[in-house]
Scaffold this motif. Structure first.
Motif, PDB file in Angstrom:
ATOM      1  N   ILE A 302       0.840  -1.204   0.000  1.00  0.00           N
ATOM      2  CA  ILE A 302       0.000   0.000   0.000  1.00  0.00           C
ATOM      3  C   ILE A 302       0.876   1.256   0.000  1.00  0.00           C
ATOM      4  O   ILE A 302       0.596   2.229  -0.701  1.00  0.00           O
ATOM      5  CB  ILE A 302      -0.941  -0.021   1.211  1.00  0.00           C
ATOM      6  N   GLY A 303       1.946   1.233   0.808  1.00  0.00           N
ATOM      7  CA  GLY A 303       2.829   2.388   0.879  1.00  0.00           C
ATOM      8  C   GLY A 303       3.516   2.675  -0.442  1.00  0.00           C
ATOM      9  O   GLY A 303       3.693   3.833  -0.823  1.00  0.00           O
ATOM     10  N   ARG A 304       3.891   1.629  -1.160  1.00  0.00           N
ATOM     11  CA  ARG A 304       4.559   1.837  -2.449  1.00  0.00           C
ATOM     12  C   ARG A 304       3.591   2.451  -3.461  1.00  0.00           C
ATOM     13  O   ARG A 304       3.979   3.329  -4.248  1.00  0.00           O
ATOM     14  CB  ARG A 304       5.110   0.521  -2.973  1.00  0.00           C
ATOM     15  N   ALA A 305       2.329   2.010  -3.449  1.00  0.00           N
ATOM     16  CA  ALA A 305       1.338   2.603  -4.346  1.00  0.00           C
ATOM     17  C   ALA A 305       1.149   4.088  -4.025  1.00  0.00           C
ATOM     18  O   ALA A 305       1.045   4.925  -4.930  1.00  0.00           O
ATOM     19  CB  ALA A 305       0.006   1.856  -4.223  1.00  0.00           C
ATOM     20  N   SER A 306       1.108   4.429  -2.743  1.00  0.00           N
ATOM     21  CA  SER A 306       0.972   5.836  -2.353  1.00  0.00           C
ATOM     22  C   SER A 306       2.224   6.630  -2.713  1.00  0.00           C
ATOM     23  O   SER A 306       2.140   7.795  -3.112  1.00  0.00           O
ATOM     24  CB  SER A 306       0.706   5.936  -0.848  1.00  0.00           C
ATOM     25  N   ALA A 307       3.392   6.002  -2.559  1.00  0.00           N
ATOM     26  CA  ALA A 307       4.642   6.690  -2.882  1.00  0.00           C
ATOM     27  C   ALA A 307       4.697   7.064  -4.358  1.00  0.00           C
ATOM     28  O   ALA A 307       5.248   8.113  -4.718  1.00  0.00           O
ATOM     29  CB  ALA A 307       5.832   5.813  -2.507  1.00  0.00           C
ATOM     30  N   VAL A 308       4.137   6.234  -5.216  1.00  0.00           N
ATOM     31  CA  VAL A 308       4.108   6.544  -6.644  1.00  0.00           C
ATOM     32  C   VAL A 308       3.290   7.807  -6.891  1.00  0.00           C
ATOM     33  O   VAL A 308       3.674   8.688  -7.681  1.00  0.00           O
ATOM     34  CB  VAL A 308       3.535   5.359  -7.443  1.00  0.00           C
ATOM     35  N   ARG A 309       2.159   7.937  -6.192  1.00  0.00           N
ATOM     36  CA  ARG A 309       1.315   9.122  -6.359  1.00  0.00           C
ATOM     37  C   ARG A 309       2.010  10.369  -5.807  1.00  0.00           C
ATOM     38  O   ARG A 309       1.937  11.452  -6.389  1.00  0.00           O
ATOM     39  CB  ARG A 309      -0.029   8.900  -5.660  1.00  0.00           C
ATOM     40  N   ILE A 310       2.691  10.221  -4.691  1.00  0.00           N
ATOM     41  CA  ILE A 310       3.431  11.352  -4.130  1.00  0.00           C
ATOM     42  C   ILE A 310       4.546  11.768  -5.085  1.00  0.00           C
ATOM     43  O   ILE A 310       4.759  12.969  -5.331  1.00  0.00           O
ATOM     44  CB  ILE A 310       4.005  10.981  -2.751  1.00  0.00           C
ATOM     45  N   ALA A 311       5.257  10.794  -5.625  1.00  0.00           N
ATOM     46  CA  ALA A 311       6.338  11.096  -6.572  1.00  0.00           C
ATOM     47  C   ALA A 311       5.797  11.804  -7.804  1.00  0.00           C
ATOM     48  O   ALA A 311       6.478  12.663  -8.383  1.00  0.00           O
ATOM     49  CB  ALA A 311       7.054   9.806  -6.971  1.00  0.00           C
TER      50      ALA A 311
END
Length: 559
Positions: A302-311
Motif C-alpha cells: 500500500i505504501g509503495r502505491a501511495s509513494a508513486v502518487r506522491i512522486a
C-alpha cells in the motif's frame, strides 16, 4: 531500475534512519525476549520442576521475570521510536509536497483536482509513513525468528532446519499474494482522490450550480465518481481479506508442521519434556513474527502505491521557465507582449501598456484566460515573449516578477478571518485609499462588526458584490507597479461601478493598470483600449472612438 515511488520510500526511510535504528534495537530486545520465554520455561521444567530443585526453580523464575521486564520495556520504547519515525516521515513529505505545490514555477497541480491534492497530502503520506512505522517491527521479527531457530537447532537439528528452510519460502509466498492487493490499493486510492476532488469542486461552485439549475447533473456526477470509489474500496477490502486469510492459513500450516515434528521427536526420546514444551511454545511464538512479516508486506504494498502518487506530484514538470534576475528598481511598469501566441506559429498578440497609464483589453473568455495565465506566470505562451521594462518574463525570478506584476482574477478567493485581515493581507502601506477606491468601505459599514466581522472561507459569507469589492481593495492596496484586473465589477451595481472606475484611475495615476473587461464604465477611464479577436489585435483606440467606429466592439460592450 529505481522507480519514483521506490525513491520516495527509500528517501523517507533514510531521513529517519537514526530513529529506525534505535527503534529496531529496542524491537530486537522485545522479540528476542519473547523468543526466550518458552526456552526458559522449558529450562525451568527440566532443571527445577523435574528434579525438585527449589533453589533452581527460584533462580530460573527470577531470570524469567527479568526477561519479561526487559521485553516489556523494549516493546514500549520500540513503539515510541517507531511512532516518532512515522511522524517525522509524515512531516517531511507534507513539507516537501507543500514546497512543490507552492513553488513559483508551478506545475504540481496539473491533472489533479484540489481534493485529489489533499488526498495525496493526507492519506497517501500516512500510508508511506506506515512503512517507516513497520521497519523496526520487521527487523525485530527477523531477529525473533532467528533466536527461535537457533534455540530449536540447539534442542533439535531437524526442528531448527525445518524453521530455517521453511521461513524464506513462506515469506516469498506472502509477498507473492500481496501483489493483487498493491494493484487494487493503487486503484482505490486514485478513485478516492478523484471523489474528493469532485466533491471539493462541486462545493466550491455550489452557488453557480444552483444559479443555472444544474444541481441534479452535479449530484449525478458525484454519484458516478463516488460509486467507482466505493467499488474500488470494496475490491481492495476483498483483496486485503483474501491476502490476510491466505497468510494466516500459510502460517497455520507451517506452525502445525513444526508442532507435529516436535511431538514425534519427543515420542522417540530425541528431546526432553521441557524441550517439547519449549518447541511448542516457540512454534506458537513464531506466529507473531510471521504475522508481522505478512503485515509488513501489505503495508509495503500500500505504501509503495501511495509513494508513486506522491512522486507524481514531487517530480511533476515545471509549468514555466524560471529565471533568477530581479526586475530593475524602480520598476517603471512598461508591459509589452511581442507576438505572444497560444501555440508556436499561431496568431500572435502585440501590445504595449505604457507606464503610468490604464490599458483596457476586450477579449473573448478563452483569450482572456490565456492572457491572465501568461501575465500571472501560471504557464508560458506557446510562442512570442512577454517583457517587463524590456526584460523577458522568462529571465526574471517568478516571485520577484509577481511582486511587480499582480494579476487579480475575476474569481479571486478571500481567506478565512476578519474583513480587516483580508483587506490588509498584501497591503503596502496605508490601505484606506484602496478600500475607499474599491467601495469596500461600504461593505464594512453594512456588516454587523464592521472591519472585525468574520469572513468565511473563500468569502462565502459575503454577497458576490461584496466579495468583488473586498478582492479589488486587496489588489489595489498592494500598490504594485503593474496591476492586471479581470472583470472586477461584474457583480456591482452601475452607480458603484462608475464610482470605482473614477477612483481606480485616480489611485493608479502613476502606475500601470491593465483592465481585462467589457465593462463600459471601466473602459471609459482607460487611456486606450485593445480589442482581441481570434488571437490577434483586431482594433485599438479610445473607448469613445471604438464605440463610434467599431460595430463589433459596440455590440460587445453595450450588450
Amino acid at each position: 531500475m529505481t522507480t519514483p515511488g521506490s525513491a520516495v520510500l527509500r528517501g523517507s526511510l533514510r531521513l529517519t534512519r537514526r530513529r529506525l535504528v534505535v527503534g529496531s534495537l529496542f524491537g530486537i530486545g522485545y522479540q528476542g525476549g519473547e523468543a526466550l520465554v518458552p526456552v526458559l520455561i522449558g529450562v525451568v521444567i527440566d532443571r527445577a520442576v523435574a528434579t525438585g530443585d527449589a533453589g533452581g526453580l527460584a533462580l530460573w523464575l527470577g531470570v524469567l521475570a527479568a526477561t519479561f521486564l526487559v521485553l516489556s520495556l523494549s516493546w514500549r520504547f520500540s513503539a515510541r521510536y517507531s511512532m516518532y519515525a512515522a511522524v517525522e516521515v509524515e512531516r517531511d513529505l507534507r513539507m516537501r509536497l507543500g514546497r512543490r505545490i507552492l513553488d513559483p514555477r508551478g506545475g504540481a497541480e496539473a491533472g489533479h483536482l484540489p481534493g485529489a491534492m489533499i488526498s495525496i497530502a493526507t492519506s497517501d503520506v500516512r500510508y508511506v509513513a506506515g512503512v517507516a512505522d513497520m521497519v523496526p517491527r520487521a527487523v525485530a521479527a527477523v531477529v525473533g525468528v532467528t533466536v527461535a531457530s537457533v534455540a530449536l537447532l540447539t534442542m533439535s537439528v531437524p526442528l531448527g532446519l525445518l524453521v530455517l528452510l521453511g521461513t524464506p519460502p513462506l515469506l516469498f509466498l506472502s509477498q507473492l499474494v500481496s501483489r493483487p492487493l498493491e494493484r487494487r490499493s493503487a486503484a482505490q486510492q486514485e478513485e478516492a482522490a478523484q471523489a474528493a476532488g469532485v466533491a471539493a469542486d462541486l462545493v466550491r461552485g455550489v452557488r453557480v450550480l444552483k444559479g443555472i439549475g444544474a444541481e441534479e447533473h452535479a449530484r449525478e456526477r458525484y454519484r458516478r465518481v463516488s460509486r467507482r470509489s466505493l467499488h474500488a474500496t470494496v475490491a481492495t477490502a476483498r483483496a486485503q481479506g483474501g491476502y490476510e486469510g491466505a497468510v494466516l492459513a500459510l502460517n497455520g500450516l507451517f506452525l502445525a508442521l513444526v508442532a507435529l515434528v516436535g511431538g514425534l521427536l519427543a515420542l522417540h526420546g530425541s528431546i526432553t519434556v521441557g524441550e517439547l514444551v519449549s518447541a511448542v511454545g516457540l512454534a506458537q511464538f513464531l506466529a507473531g513474527p510471521m504475522q508481522s512479516a505478512g503485515d509488513i508486506a501489505a503495508v509495503w504494498a500500500i505504501g509503495r502505491a501511495s509513494a508513486v502518487r506522491i512522486a507524481g506530484v514531487l517530480e511533476a514538470p515545471w509549468a514555466i521557465a524560471a529565471g533568477e534576475t530581479i526586475p530593475a528598481e524602480p520598476v517603471r511598469g512598461e508591459l509589452r507582449l511581442e507576438s505572444v501566441a497560444e501555440v508556436p506559429g499561431g496568431p500572435g498578440v502585440d501590445l504595449v501598456a505604457v507606464p503610468g497609464t490604464v490599458l483596457g483589453v476586450v477579449a473573448d473568455p478563452p483569450a482572456a484566460a490565456a492572457l491572465l495565465a501568461w501575465l500571472g506566470r501560471e504557464r508560458d505562451p506557446g510562442g512570442g515573449r512577454l517583457l517587463l521594462d524590456g526584460r523577458p518574463f522568462a529571465d526574471l525570478d517568478p516571485d520577484a516578477l509577481r511582486g511587480a506584476v499582480l494579476v487579480s482574477a475575476h474569481d479571486a478567493d478571500l481567506f478565512g478571518g476578519t474583513l480587516h485581515e483580508n483587506l490588509t493581507a498584501v497591503a503596502a502601506g496605508d490601505p484606506s485609499g484602496a478600500i475607499a477606491a474599491a467601495a469596500a468601505d461600504t461593505v464594512a459599514a453594512a456588516l454587523p462588526a464592521g472591519h472585525d466581522t468574520a469572513v468565511a472561507e473563500r468569502g462565502s459569507s459575503l454577497s458576490g458584490g461584496q466579495r468583488q469589492r473586498v478582492a479589488l481593495a486587496r489588489a489595489l492596496a498592494a500598490h504594485t507597479p503593474v496591476l492586471v484586473l479581470h472583470d472586477p465589477t461584474t457583480a456591482v451595481d452601475t452607480v458603484t461601478e462608475a464610482r470605482i472606475a473614477e477612483s481606480l484611475r485616480e489611485l493608479r495615476a502613476d502606475r500601470t493598470t491593465v483592465l481585462l473587461t467589457s465593462s463600459p464604465a471601466l473602459l471609459a477611464v482607460a487611456d486606450s483600449v485593445v480589442v482581441l479577436r481570434e488571437g490577434r489585435v483586431a482594433a485599438t483606440g479610445t473607448h469613445s472612438a471604438l464605440l463610434r467606429d467599431d460595430a463589433a466592439y459596440r455590440a460587445t460592450v453595450l450588450s
